[in-house]
Write a protein that holds these residues in place. Sequence first.
Motif, mmCIF file in Angstrom:
data_model
loop_
_atom_site.group_PDB
_atom_site.id
_atom_site.type_symbol
_atom_site.label_atom_id
_atom_site.label_comp_id
_atom_site.label_asym_id
_atom_site.label_seq_id
_atom_site.Cartn_x
_atom_site.Cartn_y
_atom_site.Cartn_z
ATOM 1 N N TYR A 129 0.822 -1.207 0.000
ATOM 2 C CA TYR A 129 0.000 0.000 0.000
ATOM 3 C C TYR A 129 0.861 1.264 0.000
ATOM 4 C CZ TYR A 129 -3.041 3.763 1.376
ATOM 5 O OH TYR A 129 -3.691 4.956 1.407
ATOM 6 N N HIS A 130 1.925 1.269 0.768
ATOM 7 C CA HIS A 130 2.773 2.468 0.845
ATOM 8 C C HIS A 130 3.409 2.779 -0.513
ATOM 9 C CE1 HIS A 130 2.194 2.874 5.096
ATOM 10 N NE2 HIS A 130 2.506 1.591 5.259
ATOM 11 N N TYR A 131 3.782 1.741 -1.236
ATOM 12 C CA TYR A 131 4.335 1.943 -2.581
ATOM 13 C C TYR A 131 3.252 2.464 -3.519
ATOM 14 C CZ TYR A 131 6.318 1.054 -7.141
ATOM 15 O OH TYR A 131 6.744 1.206 -8.441
ATOM 16 N N HIS A 132 2.092 1.825 -3.494
ATOM 17 C CA HIS A 132 1.011 2.191 -4.412
ATOM 18 C C HIS A 132 0.404 3.553 -4.100
ATOM 19 C CE1 HIS A 132 0.562 -2.313 -5.286
ATOM 20 N NE2 HIS A 132 1.203 -1.737 -6.277
ATOM 21 N N SER A 133 0.490 4.003 -2.854
ATOM 22 C CA SER A 133 -0.148 5.261 -2.481
ATOM 23 C C SER A 133 0.527 6.484 -3.112
ATOM 24 C CB SER A 133 -0.181 5.411 -0.957
ATOM 25 O OG SER A 133 1.131 5.499 -0.438
ATOM 26 N N GLN A 134 1.679 6.293 -3.742
ATOM 27 C CA GLN A 134 2.336 7.427 -4.398
ATOM 28 C C GLN A 134 1.687 7.803 -5.728
ATOM 29 O OE1 GLN A 134 6.302 6.652 -6.103
ATOM 30 N NE2 GLN A 134 5.871 4.460 -5.841
ATOM 31 N N PHE A 135 0.826 6.937 -6.247
ATOM 32 C CA PHE A 135 0.192 7.192 -7.537
ATOM 33 C C PHE A 135 -1.135 7.915 -7.340
ATOM 34 C CE2 PHE A 135 2.641 3.205 -7.997
ATOM 35 C CZ PHE A 135 3.646 3.727 -8.790
ATOM 36 N N PRO A 136 -1.469 8.861 -8.226
ATOM 37 C CA PRO A 136 -2.669 9.693 -8.066
ATOM 38 C C PRO A 136 -3.971 8.924 -7.917
ATOM 39 C CG PRO A 136 -1.316 10.496 -9.881
ATOM 40 C CD PRO A 136 -0.710 9.209 -9.412
ATOM 41 N N ILE A 137 -4.063 7.742 -8.486
ATOM 42 C CA ILE A 137 -5.322 6.992 -8.423
ATOM 43 C C ILE A 137 -5.670 6.597 -6.987
ATOM 44 C CG2 ILE A 137 -4.292 4.727 -8.817
ATOM 45 C CD1 ILE A 137 -6.750 4.105 -10.560
ATOM 46 N N TYR A 138 -4.675 6.497 -6.130
ATOM 47 C CA TYR A 138 -4.911 6.087 -4.740
ATOM 48 C C TYR A 138 -5.073 7.265 -3.794
ATOM 49 C CZ TYR A 138 -3.737 1.390 -6.148
ATOM 50 O OH TYR A 138 -3.739 0.176 -6.764
#
Length: 97
Positions: free
Chosen positions: A87-96
């Motif tokens: 989640y911490h990695y993915h949260s850097q993308f605008p969609i999240y």
Amino acid sequence: EVFGSDVKMRLRPSYFPFVEPGAEVDVYGPKGWLEIGGCGMIHPNVFESVGYDSDTYTGYAFGFGLDRMAMQLYKLPDLRQLFEGDYHYHSQFPIYQ
């Protein structure tokens, strides 16, 4: 838009395990040619293996690599990072956000 207005593309024959003939769509980017889509006629043996009469049924398979476009858009060094579920990695993308 992801690859720019002067994008180079090519359609070429390719091998995929369950289709014959097969083809792929490639785009040229900073890391060279990148396959973003594949397609082909489903091989009759696929239908026979699941109990469908291949003389009656035919099909066309295709796929599009949205993950590969995300890799280019966000300049990711490795595609596998998208599938790790961090989640911490993915949260850097605008969609999240």
